[in-house]
Design a protein around this motif. Structure first.
Motif, PDB file in Angstrom:
ATOM      1  N   GLU B  38      84.817  74.007   6.926  1.00 61.49           N
ATOM      2  CA  GLU B  38      84.491  72.610   7.196  1.00 61.49           C
ATOM      3  C   GLU B  38      85.156  72.110   8.467  1.00 61.49           C
ATOM      4  OE1 GLU B  38      83.958  71.204   2.554  1.00 61.49           O
ATOM      5  OE2 GLU B  38      85.680  70.548   3.715  1.00 61.49           O
ATOM      6  N   GLU B  39      86.421  72.496   8.639  1.00 64.86           N
ATOM      7  CA  GLU B  39      87.202  72.035   9.787  1.00 64.86           C
ATOM      8  C   GLU B  39      86.472  72.344  11.093  1.00 64.86           C
ATOM      9  OE1 GLU B  39      90.300  70.395  11.919  1.00 64.86           O
ATOM     10  OE2 GLU B  39      89.864  70.303   9.794  1.00 64.86           O
ATOM     11  N   TYR B  40      85.782  73.467  11.107  1.00 63.12           N
ATOM     12  CA  TYR B  40      85.074  73.884  12.310  1.00 63.12           C
ATOM     13  C   TYR B  40      83.802  73.081  12.540  1.00 63.12           C
ATOM     14  CZ  TYR B  40      88.199  77.589  13.597  1.00 63.12           C
ATOM     15  OH  TYR B  40      89.295  78.259  14.052  1.00 63.12           O
ATOM     16  N   VAL B  42      83.634  69.730  12.374  1.00 67.17           N
ATOM     17  CA  VAL B  42      84.008  68.337  12.588  1.00 67.17           C
ATOM     18  C   VAL B  42      83.958  68.015  14.087  1.00 67.17           C
ATOM     19  CG1 VAL B  42      85.817  66.594  12.340  1.00 67.17           C
ATOM     20  CG2 VAL B  42      85.554  68.374  10.591  1.00 67.17           C
ATOM     21  N   PRO B 242      78.065  68.341  11.045  1.00 64.44           N
ATOM     22  CA  PRO B 242      77.762  67.218  10.148  1.00 64.44           C
ATOM     23  C   PRO B 242      78.910  66.226   9.953  1.00 64.44           C
ATOM     24  CG  PRO B 242      78.064  69.244   8.883  1.00 64.44           C
ATOM     25  CD  PRO B 242      78.264  69.599  10.317  1.00 64.44           C
ATOM     26  N   ASP B 243      80.129  66.609  10.324  1.00 63.24           N
ATOM     27  CA  ASP B 243      81.267  65.723  10.065  1.00 63.24           C
ATOM     28  C   ASP B 243      81.777  65.096  11.357  1.00 63.24           C
ATOM     29  OD1 ASP B 243      81.000  66.418   7.465  1.00 63.24           O
ATOM     30  OD2 ASP B 243      82.719  67.758   7.413  1.00 63.24           O
ATOM     31  N   PHE B 244      82.229  63.857  11.252  1.00 68.33           N
ATOM     32  CA  PHE B 244      82.598  63.057  12.421  1.00 68.33           C
ATOM     33  C   PHE B 244      83.898  62.328  12.106  1.00 68.33           C
ATOM     34  CE2 PHE B 244      81.257  59.141  15.089  1.00 68.33           C
ATOM     35  CZ  PHE B 244      81.769  59.689  16.249  1.00 68.33           C
ATOM     36  N   PHE B 245      84.929  62.599  12.895  1.00 70.81           N
ATOM     37  CA  PHE B 245      86.252  61.999  12.679  1.00 70.81           C
ATOM     38  C   PHE B 245      86.601  61.148  13.894  1.00 70.81           C
ATOM     39  CE2 PHE B 245      90.644  61.305  12.362  1.00 70.81           C
ATOM     40  CZ  PHE B 245      91.178  61.813  11.186  1.00 70.81           C
TER      41      PHE B 245
END
Lengths: 272, 272
Positions: B38-40, B42, B242-245
């Motif tokens: 998942e970390e990859y 973001v 898919p992930d946005f921080f």
């Protein structure tokens, strides 16, 4: 001499055991770049409010997984089955009968926002006749309109008006259509807790700009999405939350909807 | 018998060493709720594009820290001192002379977007006469307009037009005012790499909707923010993200600016 050999082997054993322990402690920091303290200042969100407005109600993240991102927050459930309240690490599901039910770890959410609540400051409110007055009063006292705040208010509310939404079946209708069938609950002098967030204007389309609050009674048996309330001599706990993590769905309806529309005016009708 | 005792001690030593190793491997998952995979996926962002438009140029995160969130991406520097390109774990600073300089870990950024690049798919483009054609072609082939994509293109570009911006001093002018003094570079048949992102429409105000690309030459000596380019028989590598921080500034100018304005039309003028 033999005892001396044992001692060397034991020392090597202890050293061998300690090195990986040190690695374990360092891992969260060096690995993901997030320290323990920072992790607590992240508002973690599943999907976007506009996707929910457009009927993307299939749950994409389990509460078991959501719990790792925070036990304080608000949201809804797979099939839009009610209003979610996360408080002190427990999740509650207020269905359209207005009753709060416990949430199983394998249940899922299509939209939620959670954090680890850790109050940075407390603001006293002597008197707020309604939601609007509350918002205006707090806005004047917050350090900036450009960051996120988690908000918690415990105590006796002179008046509280909440709603919940009924579970939907496919093909899912738009949220504006569902809201017509919402169930309203009203409470007088009710003991309980408001749980929610204030988000900056720039999250438009992603989350609800301004205040988004849910409520649960002290006995954890009723509540819902807050439509209006009064405050008399209460303390508002504020957790300044500068980091924002959005986890978008990796498949399904979310991929195909048109998220370029401005749904702002519909949102105001539904949420307030 | 003595040898037997040694063996037991050594076995205990090995077991003691192994237990924490297992813990170390599990830690990122149980600790922050983010798994290695998942970390990859973001996209990590510092501040918002509208804050940059309004002249918030003070760096808030060091490149030493940014590196933990990804070695692939784009951004700018403290005092708006040029265009940033992150590629294969190295950061480059293209100052307003169009030259790429190495970036020290203690330098800071007021606005950046990075990830760990790991291509999910490759799209071939035979011919794109300009940036617009490139965007239209890719838009038709991407699985959704509602998630983030990291984009990498290596090879020989028939034409490339980039810009960089000059370092600013306080009181900082608006980005629209700075853009008047930008330096343009043009290249013909240039070897190098395009680094950037495609963001959904709903990030308006937070990041640039659509494509935002920077370029660096193969010798890592020149480049900048991409204004236009041509493509002839090239492969576009795509990393679905898919992930946005978003990490917002915790103090300074960001707290006091008015981020409720719509700066969209100014942004189009500056970025393209």
């Amino acid at each position: 001499m033999r005892r001396y050999h044992y001692a060397i082997v034991i020392v090597i054993a202890l050293l061998a055991a300690l090195v990986p322990v040190a690695t374990a402690y360092r891992t969260p920091d060096t690995y993901s770049g997030v320290t323990a303290e920072e992790e607590y200042d992240v508002l973690f969100q599943v999907s976007t409010i506009d996707a929910l407005m457009l009927g993307v109600y299939d749950g994409t993240l389990s509460f078991e997984e959501l719990e790792k991102r925070g036990g304080f927050g608000i949201g809804t459930f797979d099939h839009l089955d009610g209003e979610m309240i996360g408080l002190d690490g427990e999740y509650y599901q207020v269905k359209d009968d207005g009753v709060a039910y416990p949430v199983a770890g394998n249940m899922t959410t299509p939209f939620a926002a959670v954090t680890f609540f850790d109050a940075d400051e407390t603001i006293s409110i002597e008197d707020a006749e309604n939601y609007t007055q509350f918002g205006e009063y707090l806005d004047e006292r917050l350090p900036s309109k450009n960051v996120f705040y988690a908000i918690r208010i415990d105590g006796t509310f002179p008046y509280m008006k909440t709603r919940s939404v009924p579970r939907q079946e496919k093909p899912y209708p738009l949220l504006a259509e569902v809201a017509v069938d919402q169930t309203i609950s009203e409470f007088q002098n009710v003991n309980g807790t408001i749980v929610g967030f204030r988000s900056p204007e720039f999250v438009k389309g992603i989350n609800i700009p301004g205040y988004h609050l849910h409520f649960i009674t002290e006995d954890r048996k009723a509540g819902g999405h807050v439509l209006d309330f009064q405050i008399k001599d209460m303390e508002v706990e504020i957790d300044v939350t500068p980091d924002f993590f959005i986890q978008l769905p990796k498949e399904g309806d979310f991929y195909n909807i048109d998220l370029s529309q401005d749904l702002g005016s519909d949102l105001v009708k539904i949420e307030k």
